[in-house]
Structures are given as C-alpha cells and as structure tokens.
Design a protein around this motif. Structure first.
Motif, PDB file in Angstrom:
ATOM      1  N   GLY A 107       0.808  -1.211   0.000  1.00 50.15           N
ATOM      2  CA  GLY A 107       0.000   0.000   0.000  1.00 50.15           C
ATOM      3  C   GLY A 107       0.838   1.256   0.000  1.00 50.15           C
ATOM      4  O   GLY A 107       0.589   2.198  -0.766  1.00 50.15           O
ATOM      5  N   PHE A 108       1.860   1.312   0.861  1.00 47.18           N
ATOM      6  CA  PHE A 108       2.731   2.487   0.893  1.00 47.18           C
ATOM      7  C   PHE A 108       3.479   2.656  -0.431  1.00 47.18           C
ATOM      8  O   PHE A 108       3.700   3.769  -0.893  1.00 47.18           O
ATOM      9  N   THR A 109       3.878   1.555  -1.049  1.00 50.59           N
ATOM     10  CA  THR A 109       4.609   1.636  -2.311  1.00 50.59           C
ATOM     11  C   THR A 109       3.721   2.175  -3.428  1.00 50.59           C
ATOM     12  O   THR A 109       4.120   3.068  -4.189  1.00 50.59           O
ATOM     13  N   LEU A 110       2.490   1.667  -3.518  1.00 50.24           N
ATOM     14  CA  LEU A 110       1.597   2.099  -4.583  1.00 50.24           C
ATOM     15  C   LEU A 110       1.043   3.496  -4.353  1.00 50.24           C
ATOM     16  O   LEU A 110       0.527   4.113  -5.284  1.00 50.24           O
ATOM     17  N   ALA A 111       1.119   4.019  -3.124  1.00 47.42           N
ATOM     18  CA  ALA A 111       0.648   5.382  -2.880  1.00 47.42           C
ATOM     19  C   ALA A 111       1.404   6.377  -3.745  1.00 47.42           C
ATOM     20  O   ALA A 111       0.866   7.410  -4.155  1.00 47.42           O
TER      21      ALA A 111
ATOM     22  N   ALA B 235      -2.920   2.057   3.953  1.00 48.27           N
ATOM     23  CA  ALA B 235      -1.685   1.312   4.228  1.00 48.27           C
ATOM     24  C   ALA B 235      -1.315   1.402   5.706  1.00 48.27           C
ATOM     25  O   ALA B 235      -0.830   0.426   6.295  1.00 48.27           O
ATOM     26  N   ALA B 236      -1.525   2.576   6.315  1.00 50.24           N
ATOM     27  CA  ALA B 236      -1.271   2.711   7.754  1.00 50.24           C
ATOM     28  C   ALA B 236      -2.195   1.799   8.552  1.00 50.24           C
ATOM     29  O   ALA B 236      -1.783   1.182   9.540  1.00 50.24           O
ATOM     30  N   SER B 237      -3.438   1.705   8.100  1.00 45.40           N
ATOM     31  CA  SER B 237      -4.365   0.785   8.758  1.00 45.40           C
ATOM     32  C   SER B 237      -3.893  -0.656   8.617  1.00 45.40           C
ATOM     33  O   SER B 237      -3.941  -1.440   9.575  1.00 45.40           O
ATOM     34  N   SER B 238      -3.399  -1.018   7.421  1.00 44.62           N
ATOM     35  CA  SER B 238      -2.877  -2.375   7.222  1.00 44.62           C
ATOM     36  C   SER B 238      -1.651  -2.631   8.088  1.00 44.62           C
ATOM     37  O   SER B 238      -1.452  -3.750   8.570  1.00 44.62           O
ATOM     38  N   LEU B 239      -0.832  -1.602   8.278  1.00 39.37           N
ATOM     39  CA  LEU B 239       0.338  -1.761   9.153  1.00 39.37           C
ATOM     40  C   LEU B 239      -0.109  -2.024  10.591  1.00 39.37           C
ATOM     41  O   LEU B 239       0.465  -2.873  11.292  1.00 39.37           O
ATOM     42  N   GLY B 240      -1.142  -1.304  11.051  1.00 35.21           N
ATOM     43  CA  GLY B 240      -1.683  -1.566  12.376  1.00 35.21           C
ATOM     44  C   GLY B 240      -2.267  -2.958  12.473  1.00 35.21           C
ATOM     45  O   GLY B 240      -2.079  -3.663  13.473  1.00 35.21           O
ATOM     46  N   VAL B 241      -2.984  -3.371  11.399  1.00 36.03           N
ATOM     47  CA  VAL B 241      -3.526  -4.730  11.366  1.00 36.03           C
ATOM     48  C   VAL B 241      -2.401  -5.758  11.424  1.00 36.03           C
ATOM     49  O   VAL B 241      -2.496  -6.785  12.099  1.00 36.03           O
TER      50      VAL B 241
END
Length: 441
Positions: A61-65, A327-333
C-alpha cells in the motif's frame, strides 16, 4: 483516478477488489488459529506469521501510494490478484513452515496492491463514502459466509488460505472494467505535493493505532472463545458469522445515515463504543458475554471505518491520502496479531483488553479533531474552494444533475484577462451610480 473509472462498471470492479484485498484481515482469527493447530506453532508464532502476512499488505500500500498512478489501475489490480492467488495458494499446498511464511508474504503483498487500487478508485468517485460502504458490505458478507463454512471443511491451515486465493481468482475478470492507464494531465496532478499534510499525518498515525488495538484482540478472539470462554470452534465460528452479520447491518445504517451527523460524531463516539466492546470481549468467560462483545464490536467497527475512509478520501480527491491511510491501517492490522499474542501471553486476556481499551480512547481525540476540521472542507479546488464554500462543494459532489458546478477533482478554470476601454469603464461606473464629474465629457 481517471474519469473513465467513474462509469457504473468501474464501481463493481472497485467493490470486488476491495472485498478481495480486505478478506485476509477479516479472516485473520481463523487463519492464525489454523496455522497454530495445523502446523504445530505456538500461539505467539502463529500470530507472528499473521503479522508478517499483513505487513506485506501494508508495504504494498505504501509503495503504490506513490507509483499507482504511473502503473495504471488495471495492471496494478491484476498484479495484486495474481500475487494473492499464487502466494496464498502455495502456502495452502505445503506444510513446511518457511514456505508457508513465504507464500503468506507474497499473498499479503497482493492483498495490499488490490486494496490500494480499490481505495484510490473509491476516493476518486463523486460519493466515496457510499462506495466504501458497498465495499465493507461485500467483504463482511463474504467473510461471514466463510466463517459459517470453514469449520465444516477440515482443521488444516489450507482451507482459509485457499478461500482467499479463490476470491482473487474470481475477481480477476472484473478488472477489465478498470482503465488501463491514467490521463497524462491527471498523472501530473497526482505527482504534485500532498494537500493537508498535517491532518493526513495525524489521521494516518491515529488509524494505525486504531487498527492495531482492534486487530490485537481480533487476532486472538478465537482463542479467547475456545480457551477462556470454553466454546467449541463451531460455536466460535457461528459467533463470528453473527458478528459480521451485525457489521452488515451497521454499514447499511451508516450508508443510510450518510453525512447527516458529519464525520466527527461517528468517528469519536464510535471509537469510544469500540473501546468498551474490546474490554468486554477480552474478559468474557461464557457464551453470552463473548457473543455480546463480539457482535456489538463488529457492528460498530465497519461503521467507523467507512467514515475514516471517507475522511481520508476528502483530504485528496486523487486518492493518495486514502491509499496511505489504508496502508497505515494495514500496518496496524499487521502488528495486531503479534501484539495481541505477546500481551495475552504475558499479562492475560483481561489485562490485554484493558491496555487496548486505553489506547483506543487516546487516539479517539486526535482523529475526531481531524474529522471536525475536515468534515466541512470542500473537495473541489478552485472557485468553489474560494467563494462557493461548503454548500457549493456538496452540490459539486452529487454527480449528474449539477453540471453548472465543477465536479470533484475537476481542474480549476483559467481566468482570462478581458481588456476594458476607457469608454466601457465610464459606462460601468455610471451603471452602478459611481460616475465621476470627468466621465461626462
């Protein structure tokens, strides 16, 4: 997001991608539990594998941002779905732990790519809250059906992983409805500076902790139901299915409510309610308490998430903040299962729940503050932002039927210089009663 993705068929593709990308986090309890039982891993080790899987999702997610606009929605979506099918499928086909971890990481990368394309496309639509609500309804219904089905398929780790891989394969055909590339002008605009950096950074940090707290409990909820509440796997699966059914009802209510309460009230009050549900679930020692906590929690969680996604979309119509917040949410997950396993192993489930409850209460304030500032911010650049105010921006966001008002994400009209002669200047002053003595000659 190109204007071509706003046709009706594109919405179907975006909702399907959203469902496939979010399915792994939604199935996290059964994935972690079956990794522990099927591969002989300790609960902490299984939680770490789940965290590694979701860490790959957040990394994508962070990469595709930053690069999603260059790759194009269709190509990025298909690459993500292919990685999901190969990664989760290979992990399901072997019992060798390193190969399972490698497949889970590849599948997690694919989930993150699919989710990134979906949330960027949703942010570019005229009503991102409605689109994200449809996505949450779809993934909740799919995960609920799987929770009812998986306990009857077998006890190994393969079944939930194959279900996620199969979902990726089923979604592949609808990616033809996505555009292959972005228009040059839009790609150039997307490479510009991010707007609302402070609000976006606060929201991203808040949702990271928000997701971590909830998924720390979600990752061990199955073990709480079985070991602390004394329930069977079938009963726990039925509770999870009922909880996700309550989530469907909650998201439906959120879609009907829309923006009547703004975003601040659902985000702030909803997070406080979730904190109470987390504490209740972590202390459950019977079916009634466990089911009550899980069902209420899952009824409120997707409601708040839909408003958080809508808030992120409002910060940048190009969808970059939506992708980064996702992506931040996925990192928390991703950090959730390991955090929950470590806290529960060291302090027990009730102490873990109290810690997560406090963390949720701490992040409720900053996220609500961003929602209060951002809920009235117009999404339309240019003249609506300077003169039209929020009412004009609302009209601009309603889609067809408001052709006299710029649509969201529309480029600002250039102001052309009109030469004015001395005679015209005198005529204008005379018309408004501003004539000067020298004008009469």
């Amino acid at each position: 997001m190109s204007s071509r993705t706003r046709r009706p068929g594109a919405l179907v593709a975006l909702v399907a991608l959203f469902t496939a990308g979010y399915l792994a986090p939604y199935l996290l309890p059964t994935v972690v539990g079956r990794l522990s039982a099927g591969l002989g891993l300790t609960p902490t080790q299984a939680g770490l594998v789940g965290s590694v899987l979701l860490l790959g999702s957040s990394t994508a997610g962070f990469t595709l941002a930053a690069r999603g606009e260059r790759i194009g929605p269709r190509r990025a979506a298909r690459a993500g779905l292919l990685a999901m099918a190969v990664g989760y499928g290979s992990a399901a086909a072997t019992g060798i732990v390193p190969l399972v971890v490698a497949g889970a990481v590849l599948g997690g990368l694919g989930s993150g790519m699919a989710t990134a394309v979906a949330v960027a496309g949703i942010a570019g639509r005229s009503n991102p809250h409605r689109a994200s609500t449809l996505g949450l309804l779809s993934v909740s219904a799919t995960a609920g059906a799987l929770y009812l089905t998986l306990p009857h398929v077998g006890g190994g780790h393969a079944a939930p992983l194959l279900a996620i891989a199969g979902a990726a394969a089923l979604v592949w055909p609808v990616t033809a409805r996505l555009p292959a590339t972005h228009a040059t002008r839009e790609a150039t605009a997307a490479s510009g500076p991010l707007p609302h950096r402070r609000s976006g950074a606060v929201l991203a940090g808040g949702i990271l902790c928000w997701s971590l707290a909830q998924n720390a409990l979600w990752g061990v909820s199955g073990r709480i139901g079985i070991s602390q509440a004394g329930l069977s796997e079938v009963t726990v699966g039925a509770v999870f299915a009922a909880a996700l059914g309550a989530g469907l009802a909650g998201v439906t209510a959120a879609g009907a409510l829309g923006s009547r309460l703004g975003r601040a009230v659902p985000i702030g009050a909803g997070t406080v309610a979730i904190a109470g549900c987390v504490l209740l679930s972590s202390t459950a020692r019977d079916l009634a308490t466990f089911a009550t906590g899980e069902i209420l929690w899952n009824a409120v969680y997707p409601v708040v998430l839909s408003y958080l996604l809508g808030l992120a979309a409002s910060l940048d119509p190009r969808g970059r903040w939506a992708v980064m917040v996702g992506a931040a949410s996925s990192l928390g997950v991703a950090c959730g299962p390991a955090t929950g396993s470590l806290l529960s192993a060291g302090a027990g489930y009730p102490a873990m729940g109290l810690t997560l409850c406090v963390l949720l209460l701490l992040v409720a304030g900053p996220m609500t503050a961003v929602a209060r500032r951002g809920s009235g911010r117009p999404l339309v650049p240019g003249s609506v932002h300077r003169r039209g105010g929020a009412p004009a921006a609302v009209l601009a966001g309603r889609g067809p039927g408001t052709s006299l008002v710029p649509q969201m994400g529309a480029p600002e009209q250039e102001v052309a210089a009109v030469p004015v002669t001395a005679g015209r200047r005198r005529a204008v002053r005379s018309a408004f009663g501003l004539a000067r003595p020298g004008d009469r000659g």
